[in-house]
Write a protein that holds these residues in place. Structure first.
Motif, mmCIF file in Angstrom:
data_model
loop_
_atom_site.group_PDB
_atom_site.id
_atom_site.type_symbol
_atom_site.label_atom_id
_atom_site.label_comp_id
_atom_site.label_asym_id
_atom_site.label_seq_id
_atom_site.Cartn_x
_atom_site.Cartn_y
_atom_site.Cartn_z
ATOM 1 N N LEU A 94 0.821 -1.208 0.000
ATOM 2 C CA LEU A 94 0.000 0.000 0.000
ATOM 3 C C LEU A 94 0.854 1.257 0.000
ATOM 4 N N GLN B 213 -1.085 5.349 -5.268
ATOM 5 C CA GLN B 213 -1.942 5.656 -4.124
ATOM 6 C C GLN B 213 -1.585 7.037 -3.590
ATOM 7 N N ILE C 294 -2.200 8.372 0.174
ATOM 8 C CA ILE C 294 -1.361 8.097 1.335
ATOM 9 C C ILE C 294 0.024 8.679 1.151
ATOM 10 N N GLN D 239 -2.840 8.746 8.948
ATOM 11 C CA GLN D 239 -3.615 7.967 7.982
ATOM 12 C C GLN D 239 -3.428 6.462 8.139
ATOM 13 N N LEU E 66 -5.565 2.208 6.886
ATOM 14 C CA LEU E 66 -5.141 1.458 5.690
ATOM 15 C C LEU E 66 -5.588 0.010 5.710
#
Length: 274
Positions: A139, A145, A148, A190, A194
């Motif tokens: 991730l 992404q 993030i 954050q 996730l």
């Protein structure tokens, strides 16, 4: 029964010193300049670590070198550091006792051998988390992404080691290429969103340009407590030093502890109304 008064004894019992390294005992030139440390004139600097190319990276002031020399001669000095087994080799200082490495995931004996009982324990704790650590790695490392912050100069480094013949990821380290600490602080907020149950399995530690995602089982405090209960002499006094809020839990296990007059822990206490 009459309690005796103190009498000096020539037979000295060496205390244990449990010592964090980076930013406690030595630091980079950038931090020397930022903290305006004394006795750091070029002729007084002592090289403490090198980079991967073997070039000087971190330095001790003359005062820090004197402190280390005194502790080395008068105490049994035990390393307690976030550095892993490769990174500790780049510290060019003599260590003769136990070493707690990789945020507490690794314990080395005075002979440099892995402590097998701790290896077994950590294997049991880390093995079930490998899929989630891989998921987090993917991730954060996925440059598509944007939400993030992957396009904001993040550098992700998984730290691993061998536990009972299996190589396991221990934790994830993240730095920012331009040392934008706010990007790391935003990412830390954050992270719990996730993956499911993030807080149940992991905690996040942020200090300057270092963000670490660690399983709850990996902590300096746990490893130090294991040493105190199973391998260190309870009759010998202990004290320690650390610069980070992450050091405080292991320091609180000891008889006395302190910190340098700079760094995260010092700044945190200085900001409190006393």
């Amino acid at each position: 029964m009459t309690t005796p008064f103190f009498q000096a004894n020539p037979d000295i019992i060496k205390p244990y010193t449990l010592m964090d390294l980076d930013d406690t005992l030595f630091q980079t030139q950038r931090k020397i300049d930022a903290w305006d440390l004394p006795t750091t004139e070029p002729e007084n600097l002592v090289c403490a670590t090198v980079n991967k190319q073997g070039e000087p990276l971190s330095f001790m002031s003359q005062r820090q070198a004197s402190l280390f020399n005194w502790l080395l001669a008068s105490t049994e000095l035990i390393v307690v550091t976030a550095r892993d087994r490769d990174e500790i080799k780049r510290v060019k200082l003599p260590f003769y006792s136990w070493q707690v490495l990789t945020h507490g995931a690794i314990i080395l004996t005075a002979e440099g051998e892995l402590l097998s009982a701790w290896q077994q324990y950590m294997h049991e704790q880390l093995a079930p988390l490998q899929a989630k650590l891989k998921q987090l790695t993917d991730l954060i490392g996925n440059h598509n992404q944007e939400d993030i912050g992957a396009n904001n100069g993040l550098k992700l480094t998984p730290h691993s080691d061998v536990f009972i013949a299996s190589e396991l990821t221990i934790y994830l380290a993240i730095k920012h290429a331009q040392k934008d600490h706010q990007v790391l602080a935003d990412l830390a907020k954050q992270l719990p969103t996730l993956i499911p149950n993030f807080d149940q399995d992991f905690y996040v530690h942020v200090n300057a340009n270092n963000l670490a995602i660690l399983p709850h089982a990996v902590h300096k405090r746990h490893a130090v407590q294991f040493l105190l209960e199973n391998h260190l002499d309870s009759q010998r006094p202990s004290f320690g030093f650390g610069d980070s809020l992450a050091d405080l839990p292991f320091l609180q296990l000891l008889d006395w502890y302190g910190m340098p007059n700079h760094g995260q822990l010092h700044d945190h206490l200085s900001s409190q109304q006393l």
